[in-house]
Design a protein around this motif. Structure first.
Motif, short mmCIF file in Angstrom:
data_model
loop_
_atom_site.label_atom_id
_atom_site.label_comp_id
_atom_site.label_asym_id
_atom_site.label_seq_id
_atom_site.Cartn_x
_atom_site.Cartn_y
_atom_site.Cartn_z
N GLU A 150 49.83 46.48 39.42
CA GLU A 150 48.87 46.62 38.32
C GLU A 150 47.60 45.82 38.56
O GLU A 150 46.71 45.78 37.71
CB GLU A 150 49.52 46.18 37.00
CG GLU A 150 50.76 46.97 36.63
CD GLU A 150 50.48 48.45 36.42
OE1 GLU A 150 49.46 48.77 35.77
OE2 GLU A 150 51.27 49.27 36.90
N GLU A 151 47.52 45.11 39.69
CA GLU A 151 46.38 44.24 39.95
C GLU A 151 45.39 44.89 40.91
O GLU A 151 45.76 45.69 41.76
CB GLU A 151 46.86 42.92 40.54
CG GLU A 151 47.74 42.13 39.57
CD GLU A 151 48.14 40.80 40.15
OE1 GLU A 151 47.26 39.95 40.31
OE2 GLU A 151 49.34 40.65 40.46
N SER A 152 44.13 44.48 40.78
CA SER A 152 43.05 45.02 41.60
C SER A 152 42.21 43.87 42.14
O SER A 152 42.00 42.87 41.46
CB SER A 152 42.18 45.94 40.73
OG SER A 152 41.01 46.29 41.42
N THR A 153 41.74 44.03 43.38
CA THR A 153 40.85 43.03 43.96
C THR A 153 39.83 43.74 44.85
O THR A 153 40.14 44.75 45.47
CB THR A 153 41.63 41.96 44.75
OG1 THR A 153 40.75 40.93 45.15
CG2 THR A 153 42.33 42.54 45.96
N LEU A 154 38.62 43.21 44.87
CA LEU A 154 37.58 43.76 45.73
C LEU A 154 37.57 42.98 47.04
O LEU A 154 37.48 41.75 47.02
CB LEU A 154 36.20 43.65 45.05
CG LEU A 154 35.03 44.19 45.88
CD1 LEU A 154 35.17 45.69 46.11
CD2 LEU A 154 33.71 43.87 45.19
N LEU A 155 37.68 43.68 48.14
CA LEU A 155 37.66 43.07 49.46
C LEU A 155 36.37 43.46 50.16
O LEU A 155 36.02 44.63 50.21
CB LEU A 155 38.86 43.54 50.30
CG LEU A 155 40.24 43.21 49.73
CD1 LEU A 155 41.32 43.89 50.56
CD2 LEU A 155 40.46 41.72 49.69
#
Length: 188
Positions: A150-155
């Motif tokens: 359920e988590e999101s991160t910008l790489l």
């Protein structure tokens, strides 16, 4: 598993612990692994699971690549060179807009290590996927949003991510082509 490999791992952990002037009890507390299990690992009576092994390495402040730097690979050398033109294109997960180029596929310590160069085309189609193992990814160029559970991160370029690949995950394609180096640590 080969007893020589089990012995090598145990001896290497013990040697690193001693170099850091840590007692067995101190490493046990830092890694949250029982003293008895650590003793068994160091004395080659058992091989650690991947999560236990990662905890030990983190507590010793040693990267996995550094831990294995002096272990010989199958080719009899302690290195493997793969030229760009020798990489093979592989089909994976039937995703539109994703191009995988195999760099290395090596069995190591009861794990399969698969290293690939991944290109994600702009507006590529994606579906959540899961893999029986762990994944490490580093963005070589571009930027991409990565969803794990359920988590999101910008790489962005130079960022990396390591995660339990059994959790459903996927990248959301960006407006630009993204290049990633991906290392899969797969359970056989």
């Amino acid at each position: 598993m080969n007893n020589i490999v089990v012995s090598w791992i145990g001896n290497k952990i013990k040697s690193l612990r001693n170099q850091k002037n840590l007692s067995l009890n101190e490493l046990s507390n830092q890694s949250k692994i029982s003293k008895s299990l650590l003793s068994k690992i160091e004395n080659s009576r058992t091989i650690p699971s991947l999560p236990v092994f990662i905890n030990i390495l983190e507590s010793l402040e040693v990267a996995p690549k550094d831990f294995f730097e002096d272990m010989y690979l199958k080719n009899g050398h302690n290195f493997t060179v793969v030229k760009k033109e020798d990489r093979k294109t592989i089909e994976k997960e039937d995703r539109v807009g994703f191009k995988y180029h195999s760099i290395i596929n090596q069995s190591l310590l009861n794990l399969n290590v698969d290293i690939v160069h991944l290109t994600v085309e702009p507006h590529a189609k994606y579906e959540p996927t899961s893999t029986d193992g762990y994944e490490f990814k580093i963005v070589l160029s571009g930027k991409i949003e990565y969803i794990i559970g359920e988590e999101s991160t910008l790489l962005q370029e130079g960022d990396s991510i390591f995660f339990d690949a059994r959790i459903p995950h996927y990248p959301k394609a960006a407006e630009e082509r993204v290049q990633l180096l991906v290392i899969y640590f797969l359970f056989p």
